[in-house]
Design a protein around this motif. Structure first.
Motif, PDB file in Angstrom:
ATOM      1  N   ILE A  44       0.761  -0.905  -0.108  1.00  0.00           N
ATOM      2  CA  ILE A  44      -0.146   0.038   0.127  1.00  0.00           C
ATOM      3  C   ILE A  44       1.001   1.244   0.100  1.00  0.00           C
ATOM      4  O   ILE A  44       1.941   1.495   0.883  1.00  0.00           O
ATOM      5  CB  ILE A  44      -0.966   0.179   1.421  1.00  0.00           C
ATOM      6  N   ALA A  45       0.751   1.995  -1.074  1.00  0.00           N
ATOM      7  CA  ALA A  45       1.382   3.345  -1.130  1.00  0.00           C
ATOM      8  C   ALA A  45       0.828   4.493  -0.487  1.00  0.00           C
ATOM      9  O   ALA A  45       1.361   5.414   0.270  1.00  0.00           O
ATOM     10  CB  ALA A  45       1.747   3.884  -2.590  1.00  0.00           C
ATOM     11  N   LEU A  46      -0.745   4.498  -0.423  1.00  0.00           N
ATOM     12  CA  LEU A  46      -1.512   5.550   0.183  1.00  0.00           C
ATOM     13  C   LEU A  46      -2.709   5.144   0.955  1.00  0.00           C
ATOM     14  O   LEU A  46      -3.244   3.944   0.246  1.00  0.00           O
ATOM     15  CB  LEU A  46      -1.835   6.383  -1.132  1.00  0.00           C
ATOM     16  N   ILE A  47      -2.753   5.599   1.940  1.00  0.00           N
ATOM     17  CA  ILE A  47      -4.368   5.435   2.619  1.00  0.00           C
ATOM     18  C   ILE A  47      -4.991   6.871   2.419  1.00  0.00           C
ATOM     19  O   ILE A  47      -4.438   7.879   2.854  1.00  0.00           O
ATOM     20  CB  ILE A  47      -4.123   5.113   4.239  1.00  0.00           C
ATOM     21  N   MET A  48      -6.199   6.757   1.729  1.00  0.00           N
ATOM     22  CA  MET A  48      -6.670   8.106   1.755  1.00  0.00           C
ATOM     23  C   MET A  48      -8.255   7.845   2.051  1.00  0.00           C
ATOM     24  O   MET A  48      -9.041   7.226   1.172  1.00  0.00           O
ATOM     25  CB  MET A  48      -6.755   8.512   0.136  1.00  0.00           C
ATOM     26  N   VAL A  49      -8.771   8.336   3.343  1.00  0.00           N
ATOM     27  CA  VAL A  49     -10.130   7.864   3.685  1.00  0.00           C
ATOM     28  C   VAL A  49     -11.034   9.202   4.067  1.00  0.00           C
ATOM     29  O   VAL A  49     -10.146  10.203   4.309  1.00  0.00           O
ATOM     30  CB  VAL A  49     -10.053   6.962   4.791  1.00  0.00           C
TER      31      VAL A  49
END
Length: 421
Positions: A185-190
């Protein structure tokens, strides 16, 4: 047990005790055809217009009429640095340092600009994690980023989902996902506050967890800014974006806000899309200079600011600044708690609230499922003078907004619902 009581007298007594009750008079409340004020519980979709907004915009229209281009430097509020007039109040509202915030563009555009800088996929680490019921625009945006970088938009998307039979997200499930897939996972965007359930996620916990696994972390705070204590700086998030037309009352389609943590403020090597408004202010108008990026969130601007939209944001921010986030949230928790109390009195065999019960895990929105009802019930509520929001498949979203909603508004809404049931 709560201290709330049933009956109109209690609602009126609470309004008399409410130190913010006078602020309702500072907003235009929509009326029906007969001139009767509607019960407006839709600030989570579009905030109401402050009565002061017209004067703020008119000032700029007058300066434009009288000064023309000279308004950039000679207007009462000069246009060249106009976005800076919003910085301090915005930073205060979202829990950031002034260097970490800027008002620019629209929300999804800002999300893409942030991903241009903070989504840095490699062959091994390219996936993006979002919540399974993210706002559609967020899902479309991250899918398009995956495609743009040459990845499959289904394979590259990891969904954080509620458990079977539940609506709310659990932190331990996010931990399990990161344990299994963190290295991919490169990015968590929530979404910081989920548009559908109203769940307010734990930013600090999510960010700490993401960073432990080497992921960048960002939040869409469209339903959080002006509603909850985002505390963005202390959360440690790499970036956040939000719109200003919901709880921040800046008018339909108005500009977006952007947060970039100050640990990135002086990193000139960060990949970004640029324009002349992110260039050094001292040499910006000497057109022959090589690009020299501004420090902080301002370094992500592209163009000169749209003044009329910013004037509306400024009008609203001045009210927020005067009230203060602490007082706003104190009333919000009490008013939403009262709303919850009245709804529960209708009986759990009739009403189900899917928003978290814990006031720390929600803002002012309650998402209501009425058993065995469909959109026809929402339409009848609207006809009865209650402006709320329907979301498929079966949720009525209501947001008693503390700046302009009263205890009596909430009481009357539940009475209308009771009559229809």
């Amino acid at each position: 047990m709560s201290d709330y009581k049933l009956g109109l007298d209690y609602a009126k007594a609470q309004d008399n005790l409410d130190e913010l009750s006078a602020y309702k008079q500072q907003f235009h409340i929509p009326k029906d055809a007969d001139g009767k004020a509607l019960i407006y519980l839709c600030g989570n979709s579009l905030g109401l217009q402050p009565k002061s907004t017209k004067a703020y915009i008119n000032q700029e229209l007058e300066d434009w009429a009288n000064l023309g281009v000279e308004g950039h430097t000679e207007a009462k509020n000069p246009w060249l640095p106009y976005h800076e007039f919003l910085t301090e109040a915005t930073a205060k509202l979202v829990g950031a340092k002034p260097i970490e915030v800027v008002t620019m563009n629209s929300l999804t555009a800002n999300l893409h600009f942030m991903m241009a800088s903070f989504y840095k996929p490699t062959k091994e680490r390219y996936k993006i994690l979002i919540e399974s019921d993210a706002f559609p625009s967020d899902k479309y945006a991250v899918e398009s980023q995956l495609r743009h970088h040459g990845f499959d938009d289904k394979d590259g998307l990891i969904l954080w989902s509620p458990r079977e039979g539940e609506e709310l997200l659990r932190n331990e499930d996010l931990e399990a996902i990161l344990k299994a897939h963190g290295s991919e996972i490169a990015l968590i965007m929530v979404g910081g506050v989920n548009y559908y359930t109203g769940q307010f996620l734990d930013f600090k916990r999510i960010t700490t967890l993401g960073h432990q696994h080497g992921c960048k972390v960002g939040f869409d705070c469209a339903h959080g800014a002006g509603n909850v204590d985002l505390d963005l700086h202390n959360s440690g998030a790499d970036f956040a974006v939000w719109c200003t037309y919901k709880y921040m009352n800046s008018g339909p389609g108005s500009l977006s806000g952007c947060f970039v943590h100050d640990r990135h403020a002086y990193d000139k090597d960060l990949n970004r899309f640029t324009g002349w408004w992110s260039h050094n202010k001292d040499t910006r108008f000497n057109m022959r200079h090589e690009f020299d990026v501004l420090p902080g969130a301002e370094g992500w601007q592209l163009s000169n600011p749209p003044i009329l939209s910013m004037a509306a944001i400024r009008a609203s921010l001045d009210i927020f600044n005067e009230v203060g986030l602490e007082k706003l949230i104190k009333k919000s928790k009490k008013l939403t708690g009262y709303f919850e109390f009245l709804l529960k009195d209708l009986g759990e065999d009739t009403i189900r609230i899917i928003t978290p019960e814990n006031p720390e895990e929600r803002g002012c929105q309650l998402s209501i499922q009425v058993l065995n009802a469909d959109k026809a019930l929402h339409d009848k509520l609207t006809e009865a003078g209650v402006i709320s929001d329907w979301r498929e498949p079966d949720v009525i979203r209501c947001a008693p907004t503390p700046l302009y909603n009263s205890y009596e508004d909430v009481y009357n809404m539940v009475e209308e619902l009771k009559a229809l049931l």
